[in-house]
Design a protein around this motif. Structure first.
Motif, PDB file in Angstrom:
ATOM      1  N   UNK A  87     -25.957  -0.230 -12.239  1.00 17.50           N
ATOM      2  CA  UNK A  87     -25.961  -1.461 -13.108  1.00 17.50           C
ATOM      3  C   UNK A  87     -27.074  -2.020 -13.391  1.00 17.50           C
ATOM      4  N   UNK A  95     -17.995  -8.491 -24.103  1.00 20.77           N
ATOM      5  CA  UNK A  95     -18.155  -7.350 -24.411  1.00 20.77           C
ATOM      6  C   UNK A  95     -17.710  -6.366 -23.341  1.00 20.77           C
ATOM      7  N   UNK A 111     -30.310  -1.131 -13.080  1.00 20.53           N
ATOM      8  CA  UNK A 111     -31.255  -0.244 -13.729  1.00 20.53           C
ATOM      9  C   UNK A 111     -30.866  -0.393 -15.372  1.00 20.53           C
ATOM     10  N   UNK A 112     -29.670  -0.342 -15.689  1.00 18.98           N
ATOM     11  CA  UNK A 112     -29.236  -0.385 -16.933  1.00 18.98           C
ATOM     12  C   UNK A 112     -29.441  -1.570 -17.304  1.00 18.98           C
ATOM     13  N   UNK A 146     -24.215   1.989 -31.547  1.00 26.45           N
ATOM     14  CA  UNK A 146     -24.987   0.966 -32.432  1.00 26.45           C
ATOM     15  C   UNK A 146     -25.749   1.706 -33.379  1.00 26.45           C
ATOM     16  N   UNK A 184     -28.102  -5.472 -23.857  1.00 28.43           N
ATOM     17  CA  UNK A 184     -26.983  -5.404 -24.714  1.00 28.43           C
ATOM     18  C   UNK A 184     -26.086  -4.031 -24.469  1.00 28.43           C
ATOM     19  N   UNK A 185     -26.717  -3.200 -24.366  1.00 21.37           N
ATOM     20  CA  UNK A 185     -26.023  -1.749 -24.118  1.00 21.37           C
ATOM     21  C   UNK A 185     -25.258  -1.788 -22.986  1.00 21.37           C
ATOM     22  N   UNK A 186     -25.777  -2.444 -21.827  1.00 21.53           N
ATOM     23  CA  UNK A 186     -25.246  -2.521 -20.656  1.00 21.53           C
ATOM     24  C   UNK A 186     -23.900  -3.085 -20.576  1.00 21.53           C
ATOM     25  N   UNK A 187     -23.824  -4.599 -21.195  1.00 19.28           N
ATOM     26  CA  UNK A 187     -22.698  -5.160 -21.830  1.00 19.28           C
ATOM     27  C   UNK A 187     -21.698  -4.279 -22.365  1.00 19.28           C
ATOM     28  N   UNK A 188     -22.188  -3.911 -23.254  1.00 22.51           N
ATOM     29  CA  UNK A 188     -21.100  -3.187 -24.073  1.00 22.51           C
ATOM     30  C   UNK A 188     -20.691  -1.841 -23.665  1.00 22.51           C
ATOM     31  N   UNK A 218     -30.544   3.359 -22.429  1.00 18.80           N
ATOM     32  CA  UNK A 218     -31.491   2.887 -21.404  1.00 18.80           C
ATOM     33  C   UNK A 218     -32.479   3.644 -21.178  1.00 18.80           C
ATOM     34  N   UNK A 249     -33.948   5.235 -18.040  1.00 16.60           N
ATOM     35  CA  UNK A 249     -33.071   6.359 -17.327  1.00 16.60           C
ATOM     36  C   UNK A 249     -32.926   7.620 -17.901  1.00 16.60           C
ATOM     37  N   UNK A 283     -31.829  -3.522 -16.614  1.00 20.74           N
ATOM     38  CA  UNK A 283     -33.409  -3.643 -16.876  1.00 20.74           C
ATOM     39  C   UNK A 283     -33.757  -2.857 -18.318  1.00 20.74           C
ATOM     40  N   UNK A 284     -32.958  -1.819 -18.477  1.00 18.74           N
ATOM     41  CA  UNK A 284     -33.393  -1.166 -19.771  1.00 18.74           C
ATOM     42  C   UNK A 284     -32.655  -1.572 -20.896  1.00 18.74           C
ATOM     43  N   UNK A 285     -31.651  -2.211 -20.964  1.00 22.24           N
ATOM     44  CA  UNK A 285     -31.070  -2.722 -22.135  1.00 22.24           C
ATOM     45  C   UNK A 285     -29.883  -3.484 -21.950  1.00 22.24           C
ATOM     46  N   UNK A 338     -18.775   2.606 -15.233  1.00 18.71           N
ATOM     47  CA  UNK A 338     -18.501   1.095 -15.398  1.00 18.71           C
ATOM     48  C   UNK A 338     -17.278   0.762 -16.298  1.00 18.71           C
TER      49      UNK A 338
END
Lengths: 242, 342
Positions: B193, A73, B195-196, A85, B202-206, A91, A94, B198-200, A106
């Motif tokens: 990255x 991904x 912290x992202x 989604x 799936x969303x971090x990857x996407x 997040x 955050x 940590x939170x999610x 990123x």
């Protein structure tokens, strides 16, 4: 001209449930395409396959001439394929601003400091400026959906995949959203939009596809497709069962 | 133009308090007795271990129950380097870090194939393998362990008191270095990255984050820090055996307890948790096994009542951060409305 995003002969099944049965789809550069279909038709799975979170059993995904079927991904995202989604995935610990900064930094490889300014502008555009420093986990559903869209836009996509961003919105909010999406498209982004709120979809897309039983059963001009007997049958059939 | 700030009022107070605490603690040899110094040094090692585990599990989502592998590795490296190679103990501690990181690479290659509960069990298995390997090293006492030769301990400093001060300051410095590194990491691009993630995840990857790469970096870095702290712990103990070095109870169960009650996924959590843990231990230790029962009950109550830990509860209620990690967007007044400043 070659399509910017193409799904070729995609098949996927979860156990006995076939969610994609040899699906083909081509999105032209600059096009806005809508997908409708009953719940469980496999619409969201299609986005998962396109962005690398779900591996198809067969078939290929081509993005800008490159085979991205097996790409993870994060690589799809960096190439310019963004996705929102259906169930917002913020997040949550955050802030709203940080959420957008993550995506901007990123997805593009830009330095963190260089994206601050564009991210602030983006929040402004998406109506989230007043909540920039709030924790994303504390947002209302509407704001979560806005953030989902803002974050996808922050990745500077060439193709934007929107998954039911209009659900649960009021008439006015929906109109604002449609305006924003049209605006994004005018900026040169190609769009595929899955949506149950048909009137919002009709206002923004130039082609409409209907997914049912793992196949596209209709494809064409939105207003023609929506009045077609196949669509009537599926939705009426479902209404009769319920 | 908009600006971005890290600090908030609470973080300014937090940093000032941490600064004062560091000075007071650095002066402890002048106000505390031997028992106090020994206790504080032990507290520091647990703050460091818990902070490292928090980075691993709380941020990177790598729930390891096998960090004792690196504590023990560090401990054994200290003894091996001092006894077999005649290296100065402090130098040995510094060497233990890079070797810990080096060992973490093949271990990661093995256990990163596992997910969730399987990963946790995998880390524990690795630690048990390390323990069994350690018991095979006959020059280091095999299964029954070995003491650090008195001559080498005495050679560390001119007097016993000087040696105790030295070890105390070393513990404080190492812990401060571990915490400082974690703060620097979290404030960096990698921290964003992390912290992202940590939170999610799936969303971090996407959103373009290479999750596996960040996890690997964190795992190796944690191996580095944990091995160093492990070496320090066994310099303080002066004796090592496979069972104490690779104890899942001491180096993982207590560390998880500390992190969870303090607040997992927050840098302040392990510090708060360690303080609570040691207060409980000092006041309840006389009760024998009842003390462990009470601790278990506290863990359950905190997990039910404040699943984000004690610090999580406070931070969410008051919006506090003790360290300036957040990126806050500060809106400057628009140019067409000059002087509109509150």
């Amino acid at each position: 001209m070659a399509p910017i995003l193409a799904l070729e002969n995609i098949s996927k099944r979860f156990g006995a449930v076939v969610v994609a049965d040899g699906i083909g789809l081509a999105l032209a550069e600059g096009e806005a395409l809508g997908i409708i279909g009953p719940n469980g038709a496999g619409k969201t799975t299609l986005f998962g396959i396109a962005t690398g979170t779900v591996a198809p059993d067969a078939g290929r995904v081509i993005f800008a001439g490159q085979d991205i079927t097996r790409l993870p991904p994060e690589r799809c995202c960096r190439l310019g394929l963004a996705r929102s989604f259906q169930v917002p995935q913020p997040f949550s610990g955050m802030t709203v601003f940080e959420n957008v900064v993550v995506a901007a930094a990123f997805a593009t490889g830009a330095s963190e400091a260089s994206v601050y300014e564009p991210c602030a502008d983006l929040l402004d555009r998406c109506g989230l400026m007043a909540k920039a420093n709030q924790r994303a986990g504390g947002l209302t559903l509407l704001d979560r959906k806005r953030l989902e869209l803002a974050r996808a836009l922050a990745t500077k996509p060439r193709v934007l995949l929107l998954d039911e961003v209009a659900g649960g919105l009021t008439e006015h909010e929906c109109a604002v959203l449609v305006r924003l999406i049209k605006d994004v498209r005018a900026g040169g982004v190609s769009i595929i939009w899955i949506e149950h709120v048909v009137h919002a979809l009709l206002a923004a897309v130039d082609r409409l596809l209907v997914l049912h039983g793992g196949k596209f059963i209709a494809d064409g001009d939105p207003r023609t497709v929506i009045r077609s007997p196949q669509v009537a049958e599926i939705y009426m059939g479902i209404a009769a069962d319920a | 133009m908009s600006r971005v700030e890290h600090a908030t009022r609470s973080s300014r107070i937090g940093v000032a308090l941490i600064g004062v605490a560091l000075i007071v603690l650095a002066l402890a040899p002048f106000w505390g007795d031997r028992q106090m110094l020994r206790l504080l040094a032990e507290v520091f090692t647990f703050v460091a271990l818990a902070s490292l585990w928090n980075l691993l599990a709380g941020y990177a989502g790598l729930v390891s129950v096998g960090q004792q592998a690196f504590v023990g590795l560090g401990g054994y490296l200290l003894f091996a380097l001092v006894i077999l190679a005649g290296v100065h103990p402090i130098v040995a501690i510094l060497i233990a870090g890079p070797i810990g990181a080096l060992v973490a690479v093949p271990v990661a290659a093995l256990i990163f194939r596992l997910r969730g509960a399987y990963f946790a069990i995998g880390t524990w298995v690795v630690a048990e393998v390390f323990r069994l390997l350690a018991s095979q090293i006959s020059v280091l006492g095999g299964g029954s362990g070995i003491s650090l030769p008195a001559a080498m301990v005495v050679a560390m400093a001119p007097s016993r008191q000087a040696r105790e001060f030295e070890i105390y300051w070393l513990a404080l410095a190492l812990t401060a270095a571990v915490l400082g590194t974690i703060v620097a990491l979290l404030r960096s691009r990698h921290g964003l990255a992390l912290t992202a993630i940590r939170d999610n995840e799936l969303a971090a990857q996407s959103n373009g984050i290479d999750v596996t790469r960040i996890k690997l970096i964190v795992y190796v870095l944690t191996g580095f820090g944990t091995a160093m702290i492990g070496a320090l712990i066994f310099l303080m103990k002066l004796r090592i055996s496979p069972d104490t070095a690779f104890s899942v109870n001491d180096w993982t169960a207590f560390v998880i307890f500390i992190t969870v009650i303090g607040g997992i996924g927050r840098i302040e959590g392990p510090i708060v948790g360690t303080i609570v843990f040691f207060i409980m231990r000092q006041t309840l230790a006389d009760l024998g096994s009842l003390y462990l029962l009470i601790m278990g009950a506290v863990a359950i109550v905190v997990m039910l009542w404040a699943p984000k830990g004690l610090w999580g509860l406070i931070a969410e209620r008051f919006g506090w951060q003790a360290l300036p990690l957040q990126r806050r967007l500060v809106l400057a007044p628009k140019t067409e409305e000059p002087g509109e400043r509150s």
